[in-house]
Design a protein around this motif. Structure first.
Motif, PDB file in Angstrom:
ATOM      1  N   GLU A  19      48.320  32.832  51.068  1.00  0.00           N
ATOM      2  CA  GLU A  19      48.769  34.175  50.639  1.00  0.00           C
ATOM      3  C   GLU A  19      49.071  34.238  49.152  1.00  0.00           C
ATOM      4  O   GLU A  19      48.769  35.238  48.489  1.00  0.00           O
ATOM      5  CB  GLU A  19      50.003  34.595  51.435  1.00  0.00           C
ATOM      6  CG  GLU A  19      49.706  34.991  52.855  1.00  0.00           C
ATOM      7  CD  GLU A  19      50.949  35.432  53.598  1.00  0.00           C
ATOM      8  OE1 GLU A  19      51.117  36.657  53.789  1.00  0.00           O
ATOM      9  OE2 GLU A  19      51.738  34.545  53.981  1.00  0.00           O
ATOM     10  N   VAL A  20      49.655  33.191  48.602  1.00  0.00           N
ATOM     11  CA  VAL A  20      49.997  33.177  47.177  1.00  0.00           C
ATOM     12  C   VAL A  20      48.722  33.167  46.337  1.00  0.00           C
ATOM     13  O   VAL A  20      48.604  33.913  45.359  1.00  0.00           O
ATOM     14  CB  VAL A  20      50.900  31.965  46.842  1.00  0.00           C
ATOM     15  CG1 VAL A  20      51.091  31.830  45.335  1.00  0.00           C
ATOM     16  CG2 VAL A  20      52.236  32.082  47.552  1.00  0.00           C
ATOM     17  N   GLU A  21      47.749  32.336  46.725  1.00  0.00           N
ATOM     18  CA  GLU A  21      46.486  32.288  45.990  1.00  0.00           C
ATOM     19  C   GLU A  21      45.760  33.628  46.050  1.00  0.00           C
ATOM     20  O   GLU A  21      45.225  34.092  45.035  1.00  0.00           O
ATOM     21  CB  GLU A  21      45.602  31.181  46.562  1.00  0.00           C
ATOM     22  CG  GLU A  21      46.148  29.787  46.307  1.00  0.00           C
ATOM     23  CD  GLU A  21      45.447  28.709  47.105  1.00  0.00           C
ATOM     24  OE1 GLU A  21      45.347  27.577  46.587  1.00  0.00           O
ATOM     25  OE2 GLU A  21      44.992  28.992  48.240  1.00  0.00           O
ATOM     26  N   ILE A  22      45.777  34.250  47.211  1.00  0.00           N
ATOM     27  CA  ILE A  22      45.152  35.570  47.362  1.00  0.00           C
ATOM     28  C   ILE A  22      45.827  36.575  46.433  1.00  0.00           C
ATOM     29  O   ILE A  22      45.158  37.329  45.720  1.00  0.00           O
ATOM     30  CB  ILE A  22      45.206  36.045  48.831  1.00  0.00           C
ATOM     31  CG1 ILE A  22      44.333  35.146  49.713  1.00  0.00           C
ATOM     32  CG2 ILE A  22      44.790  37.512  48.956  1.00  0.00           C
ATOM     33  CD1 ILE A  22      44.564  35.335  51.208  1.00  0.00           C
ATOM     34  N   SER A  27      45.773  39.961  41.726  1.00  0.00           N
ATOM     35  CA  SER A  27      46.507  40.463  40.571  1.00  0.00           C
ATOM     36  C   SER A  27      45.721  40.246  39.282  1.00  0.00           C
ATOM     37  O   SER A  27      45.631  41.148  38.432  1.00  0.00           O
ATOM     38  CB  SER A  27      47.870  39.774  40.473  1.00  0.00           C
ATOM     39  OG  SER A  27      48.533  40.151  39.294  1.00  0.00           O
ATOM     40  N   LEU A  28      45.137  39.062  39.126  1.00  0.00           N
ATOM     41  CA  LEU A  28      44.357  38.793  37.918  1.00  0.00           C
ATOM     42  C   LEU A  28      43.130  39.693  37.835  1.00  0.00           C
ATOM     43  O   LEU A  28      42.802  40.198  36.756  1.00  0.00           O
ATOM     44  CB  LEU A  28      43.949  37.322  37.882  1.00  0.00           C
ATOM     45  CG  LEU A  28      45.082  36.319  37.636  1.00  0.00           C
ATOM     46  CD1 LEU A  28      44.573  34.893  37.811  1.00  0.00           C
ATOM     47  CD2 LEU A  28      45.696  36.518  36.260  1.00  0.00           C
ATOM     48  N   ALA A  29      42.453  39.916  38.962  1.00  0.00           N
ATOM     49  CA  ALA A  29      41.274  40.792  38.967  1.00  0.00           C
ATOM     50  C   ALA A  29      41.658  42.231  38.620  1.00  0.00           C
ATOM     51  O   ALA A  29      40.942  42.912  37.876  1.00  0.00           O
ATOM     52  CB  ALA A  29      40.565  40.727  40.314  1.00  0.00           C
ATOM     53  N   VAL A  30      42.786  42.702  39.139  1.00  0.00           N
ATOM     54  CA  VAL A  30      43.251  44.059  38.830  1.00  0.00           C
ATOM     55  C   VAL A  30      43.596  44.163  37.344  1.00  0.00           C
ATOM     56  O   VAL A  30      43.261  45.158  36.680  1.00  0.00           O
ATOM     57  CB  VAL A  30      44.447  44.448  39.727  1.00  0.00           C
ATOM     58  CG1 VAL A  30      45.132  45.707  39.222  1.00  0.00           C
ATOM     59  CG2 VAL A  30      43.981  44.627  41.175  1.00  0.00           C
ATOM     60  N   ARG A 101      33.189  45.373  35.530  1.00  0.00           N
ATOM     61  CA  ARG A 101      34.040  46.138  36.453  1.00  0.00           C
ATOM     62  C   ARG A 101      33.594  45.921  37.889  1.00  0.00           C
ATOM     63  O   ARG A 101      34.412  45.695  38.775  1.00  0.00           O
ATOM     64  CB  ARG A 101      33.963  47.630  36.115  1.00  0.00           C
ATOM     65  CG  ARG A 101      35.172  48.192  35.428  1.00  0.00           C
ATOM     66  CD  ARG A 101      35.155  49.712  35.362  1.00  0.00           C
ATOM     67  NE  ARG A 101      33.956  50.285  34.795  1.00  0.00           N
ATOM     68  CZ  ARG A 101      33.693  50.378  33.500  1.00  0.00           C
ATOM     69  NH1 ARG A 101      34.543  49.933  32.618  1.00  0.00           N
ATOM     70  NH2 ARG A 101      32.571  50.918  33.072  1.00  0.00           N
ATOM     71  N   GLU A 102      32.280  45.997  38.125  1.00  0.00           N
ATOM     72  CA  GLU A 102      31.747  45.805  39.482  1.00  0.00           C
ATOM     73  C   GLU A 102      32.086  44.408  40.004  1.00  0.00           C
ATOM     74  O   GLU A 102      32.466  44.256  41.169  1.00  0.00           O
ATOM     75  CB  GLU A 102      30.238  46.024  39.499  1.00  0.00           C
ATOM     76  CG  GLU A 102      29.852  47.481  39.334  1.00  0.00           C
ATOM     77  CD  GLU A 102      28.359  47.690  39.085  1.00  0.00           C
ATOM     78  OE1 GLU A 102      27.605  46.683  38.983  1.00  0.00           O
ATOM     79  OE2 GLU A 102      27.957  48.860  38.987  1.00  0.00           O
ATOM     80  N   VAL A 107      35.733  41.201  43.746  1.00  0.00           N
ATOM     81  CA  VAL A 107      36.806  40.227  43.975  1.00  0.00           C
ATOM     82  C   VAL A 107      37.964  40.904  44.705  1.00  0.00           C
ATOM     83  O   VAL A 107      38.453  40.403  45.726  1.00  0.00           O
ATOM     84  CB  VAL A 107      37.279  39.587  42.651  1.00  0.00           C
ATOM     85  CG1 VAL A 107      38.550  38.771  42.857  1.00  0.00           C
ATOM     86  CG2 VAL A 107      36.175  38.726  42.051  1.00  0.00           C
ATOM     87  N   VAL A 108      38.408  42.044  44.202  1.00  0.00           N
ATOM     88  CA  VAL A 108      39.531  42.759  44.823  1.00  0.00           C
ATOM     89  C   VAL A 108      39.185  43.147  46.258  1.00  0.00           C
ATOM     90  O   VAL A 108      39.977  42.916  47.185  1.00  0.00           O
ATOM     91  CB  VAL A 108      39.917  44.008  43.992  1.00  0.00           C
ATOM     92  CG1 VAL A 108      40.932  44.867  44.731  1.00  0.00           C
ATOM     93  CG2 VAL A 108      40.465  43.594  42.627  1.00  0.00           C
TER      94      VAL A 108
END
Length: 194
Positions: A19-22, A27-30, A101-102, A107-108
């Motif tokens: 869960e933490v890695e996810i 968060s980084l992708a956003v 962006r795509e 990833v998200v």
């Protein structure tokens, strides 16, 4: 599979994430999406083909991370090279931003599609196309973080200063994320090699 990608039948890849890695990856992708900025969608009633011929910026970004993601095509040479870089940027940067962006959106979305088990872990399984999106986004994330951390070639590798940061250094969490993303990227590349 924990912590590294493995090949799946059909040319895809899979990795077990907790869960933490996810949460960190999402968060980084956003944040990358926010840095790149929104796309220019055609307005209602506007010709969608006009967007194909829309011109982008002619000047490089002032943010060092964006400048790393969207570098000068011909370097910082003389006036003629700067003019050629400007012209190249004008006709390519919008498409490059769209692709980045795509990649980050894939990833998200793939992370959002995970359902962690009772132990909080989930297996992310990617199609071959999603693997390419992930590779692009992992690379963009590493470039961005590396630029923010001012990472140089001497900092990387087993003997590099990134591995010797004291726990009290405020950069340590981002350095750990940078190194982890590099390991994920490396194992994903290895799974896609023939």
């Amino acid at each position: 599979m924990a912590g590294h990608f493995e090949a799946t039948p059909g040319g895809g890849a899979a990795v077990a994430l907790d869960e933490v890695e996810i949460a960190i990856l999402r968060s980084l992708a956003v944040q990358l999406l926010e840095l790149i900025g929104p796309g220019d969608e055609p307005a209602a009633g506007e010709d969608p083909l006009a967007a194909l011929f829309a011109e982008g910026p002619s000047e490089p970004p002032t943010d060092p991370a964006l400048a790393r993601l969207f570098p000068e095509a011909y370097g910082d040479g003389d006036d003629e090279l700067r003019a050629a870089s400007s012209e190249f940027r004008r006709f390519t940067e919008n498409d490059l931003r769209t692709r980045k962006r795509e990649d980050a959106l894939v990833v998200v979305r793939t992370l959002d599609g995970l359902t962690p088990a009772g132990d909080g872990a989930a297996v992310l399984t990617l199609t071959p196309d999603e693997c390419r999106n992930w590779l692009g986004s992992l690379n963009d994330l590493r470039l961005t973080i590396g630029t923010r951390l001012e990472v140089s070639d001497e900092d990387e590798g087993e003997e590099g200063s990134l591995y010797r940061l004291p726990d009290s250094d405020p950069r340590k969490p981002m350095v750990m994320a940078y190194l982890w993303l590099g390991a994920l990227q490396e194992t994903l590349v290895e799974t896609l090699m023939p």
